[in-house]
Design a protein around this motif. Sequence first.
Motif, short mmCIF file in Angstrom:
data_model
loop_
_atom_site.label_atom_id
_atom_site.label_comp_id
_atom_site.label_asym_id
_atom_site.label_seq_id
_atom_site.Cartn_x
_atom_site.Cartn_y
_atom_site.Cartn_z
N GLN A 1 0.81 -1.21 0.00
CA GLN A 1 0.00 0.00 0.00
C GLN A 1 0.85 1.27 0.00
O GLN A 1 0.52 2.25 -0.64
CB GLN A 1 -0.92 0.01 1.23
N TYR A 2 1.98 1.23 0.72
CA TYR A 2 2.65 2.49 1.01
C TYR A 2 4.05 2.68 0.41
O TYR A 2 4.53 3.80 0.35
CB TYR A 2 2.76 2.68 2.53
N LEU A 3 4.72 1.60 0.03
CA LEU A 3 6.09 1.81 -0.46
C LEU A 3 6.10 2.12 -1.95
O LEU A 3 5.45 1.46 -2.74
CB LEU A 3 6.95 0.57 -0.19
N GLY A 4 6.84 3.13 -2.29
CA GLY A 4 7.02 3.54 -3.68
C GLY A 4 8.22 4.44 -3.75
O GLY A 4 8.92 4.67 -2.74
N ASP A 5 8.48 4.97 -4.92
CA ASP A 5 9.64 5.84 -5.12
C ASP A 5 9.40 7.18 -4.42
O ASP A 5 8.51 7.94 -4.81
CB ASP A 5 9.86 6.05 -6.63
N PRO A 6 10.16 7.50 -3.36
CA PRO A 6 9.91 8.72 -2.58
C PRO A 6 10.15 10.00 -3.36
O PRO A 6 9.76 11.08 -2.92
CB PRO A 6 10.88 8.60 -1.40
N SER B 1 -1.51 -1.05 -7.74
CA SER B 1 -1.19 -0.33 -6.52
C SER B 1 -0.77 1.11 -6.84
O SER B 1 0.25 1.32 -7.49
CB SER B 1 -0.07 -1.06 -5.79
N PRO B 2 -1.53 2.11 -6.38
CA PRO B 2 -1.24 3.49 -6.75
C PRO B 2 0.16 3.96 -6.36
O PRO B 2 0.74 4.82 -7.02
CB PRO B 2 -2.30 4.30 -5.98
N SER B 3 0.72 3.37 -5.29
CA SER B 3 2.03 3.82 -4.85
C SER B 3 3.15 3.34 -5.76
O SER B 3 4.29 3.79 -5.62
CB SER B 3 2.28 3.33 -3.43
N ASN B 4 2.84 2.47 -6.67
CA ASN B 4 3.93 1.86 -7.44
C ASN B 4 3.61 1.79 -8.93
O ASN B 4 4.00 0.86 -9.62
CB ASN B 4 4.21 0.44 -6.89
#
Lengths: 650, 183
Positions: free
Chosen positions: A327-332, A504-507
């Motif tokens: 849900q939460y990890l992606g390219d910062p 997944s929107p975060s990725n």
Amino acid sequence: MMYLSAGRQHLLRRRSRRTAWAGLLLLLLAFVWSVALAGGTGGVAATAHPLATEAANEILSRGGNAVDAAVAAAFAIGVVEPDGSGIGGGGGMLIYLHDRRQTVYINYYPQAPQDPGSISFSPTEERDTAKSALVPGTVAGLCQALRDYGTLPLPVVLAPAIRYAGEGFPVDPTLAGLLLDNMDALAKRPPLAAIFMNEGFPKMEGELLQQTDLAHVLELVAAQGPDGFYRGETAERLVEGVTAAGGVMTLADLAAYKPTMSEPLRGTYRGVEVVTAPAPHSGATLLEILNMMEHVQFEATDHFTSSSHDVHMMAEIFRRTYADRSQYLGDPRFMAVPAGGLISKAYAAERFAEINPYRAEPRLSKDVPYGFPAKFENRGPAAAARSDANRPQRLKWDDDRDEDPGSARQVDDPFDRWNQRKAGKGTKDVSTPATAPGTETKRNPGEGKKDDDFDGGSTTHLSIIDADSNMVSLTQTLGNFFGSKTMVNGILLNNGRVNFSTASPSNLIGPGKRPRSSITPTLVFRDGRPLMSLGSPGAGRIIATVAQVMVNIIDFGMDVEAANEAPRFFAQKFDEHLFIESRVSPAVIEELKRQGYDVRVLGDMDLYFGGVQIAAFKEDGTGFVGSADKRRGGTASVLGAKALETVPGD
Amino acid sequence: MLKKLLLLAIVIASLAPLSAFAAETKFQQPILLTTAGQSVDVKLAGVLLDRLKVTFTSNAAATAADLKGFKTLMVVPGYSSKGLGSAGVSREAELTRVRSLLAAAKAAGIPVLAVHLGGKARRGVQSDDFNKLVAEAAATVIIVDQGDEDGFFTQVCAGSMIPLKPVKNMAEAMKPLEEVIAK
């Protein structure tokens, strides 16, 4: 002597005195030299291949530091373990410099081109094509590490890799098995077949494997630095090869690639400090797991796999943390990652409280909800309580199957297809037609889409500590085994595009973006002193595997070798099975089934669960220890000023 | 006494080639090709048969019912977790399939040709159950010698007087295949 004249005896005495003085001087020089040497040599290296370990030792022996040795080993392992990583891929490198008490993380993962939308891409249908290739980062990352933190010139650290590529090396058992298992894919692609096959058959253990085109590229890098890869002849041939095969990569994409340097994440586990990879890599998930694990009261057994309660509690932790990860990890650089919340102790306590200590709940992993770490993001308890009322609504998706190399294969994964068949969705593959190498496999109607998907241990990890207590933990990858299975100019390209999600929107993919990855290179400190460097390959299993090895050492007091050998298991949100090694007792397995898990028993030491490489200090501080996972070929070697002790993996 | 020993030696020496000759089976076509352990090696065996222009059908999940119409059963042993996963069968189920297939071939008088191609990669705890099962049921065993470095196949074959034909690599397996398969 007694028959010699007095003059002659005098002469001999003078000579003898001179010899004694000369000897004393030499001894003194040797002592000074050895003292100097002891400060500059020695250390421990653990890699997945003996020749990569040898490369690290070669550099440490020449006085190089851990970064020099890691860069040499990383380039070398890309040659001798060409299925798992290489200059066509990328990775992450966690560095600790003891004299500066500084840690830094270098993300050199493959990056999306500026115009990724110019081609259509199916992560399930086209992962073994040039369309799945992202802009490689290995050369840029390793060169930057060497430039900023190394001590030796690039040609010196590249020498072992160039030698292995140019002169060749004997195929080791792990590679021989992989060449056999991937025979179909290799045979269909002439550039790969030319290197990995012999007279139309995969090379076997002991046969020489030479990569002269790759050696040439490495020589260009040695001479020109990153420009030898990202500009000029190599870049032009890469662009030409990738675009001709339907992929997207431009000269500007290659020239623009820069590794990102960032502060690693820090946490603690039962008193030790854990430093690990920041997003989009998966250190936050490791810390979240460990924070939740602090609430587990392990039963009084020799190991957690001896207790169904312990395995159950850990499985529930894995299922929740993997949900959060997705849900939460992606390219910062492109989104806000609530890393502070994810790794907060308070958030872990909240998540842990959701666990039913007696059974898997919810029963299906896909129904495991993600949490809401944002309220713990740099806020006090009062703010957290207020924000409870403003929780975002949980989105629903069940098919985040392409969020890392492991789960990218969810639909293709044999166990997943097993499920589909049971559910009557798939078709049974009853025939394996004979195929001449170099031709397309003829498939019977209804035959399974792919038959080369059991990529249990793609990616590679290496851990190094030098005599000055500098540490490196490095994980690099091509994505799946043999990456996109596209070779241009001797460079096997990654299939990193499958790491982006379609759900997944975060990725989601974007221009210049780097995908989420499971890689979790990690360093451990105790009372401010460096203790250990570790990490693993193994796609989605990486994080859970690293956590289990840490629990083995910290909670069960195992030495690094025992910790590495102990049985493992894996559960997560995006898989309805709990996988476990067959050494776990039938009674524990039965109890886990009773608790609601769909248990799949794998081999006794199964490559599926990764290949952990550990470099560590002895507890009493008198030296080093290392461990190479027996689930995967490799060696750990402790290099002292006088002796080299090598501990082979399997 | 010396004469008796000499006579015995002559008898043994004269019988040895005869027994070897007697044990040589000519395998007739068409051939049913299958795996024991679901390794991809069966495809390599198919490549060899293709090159020899042998009439065969490959069926990785062949059962007793599939033997009909075939004069030889060629089995390529070697465990592959990936292959078993892809086929959706457990190791135990695969062992059961192979056992019953070999028994059916024996009952039907169809000779078994075992071809072990994977070398060391297809040896070890997981593979050797399949290797032993197939080798013991075979009329001839062809093996890439790397897979018999410890004498595993030599021992199995010696016990049942099964001809064992070692070759240096996979490509070389064509030669003994050409010799034992009837045109």
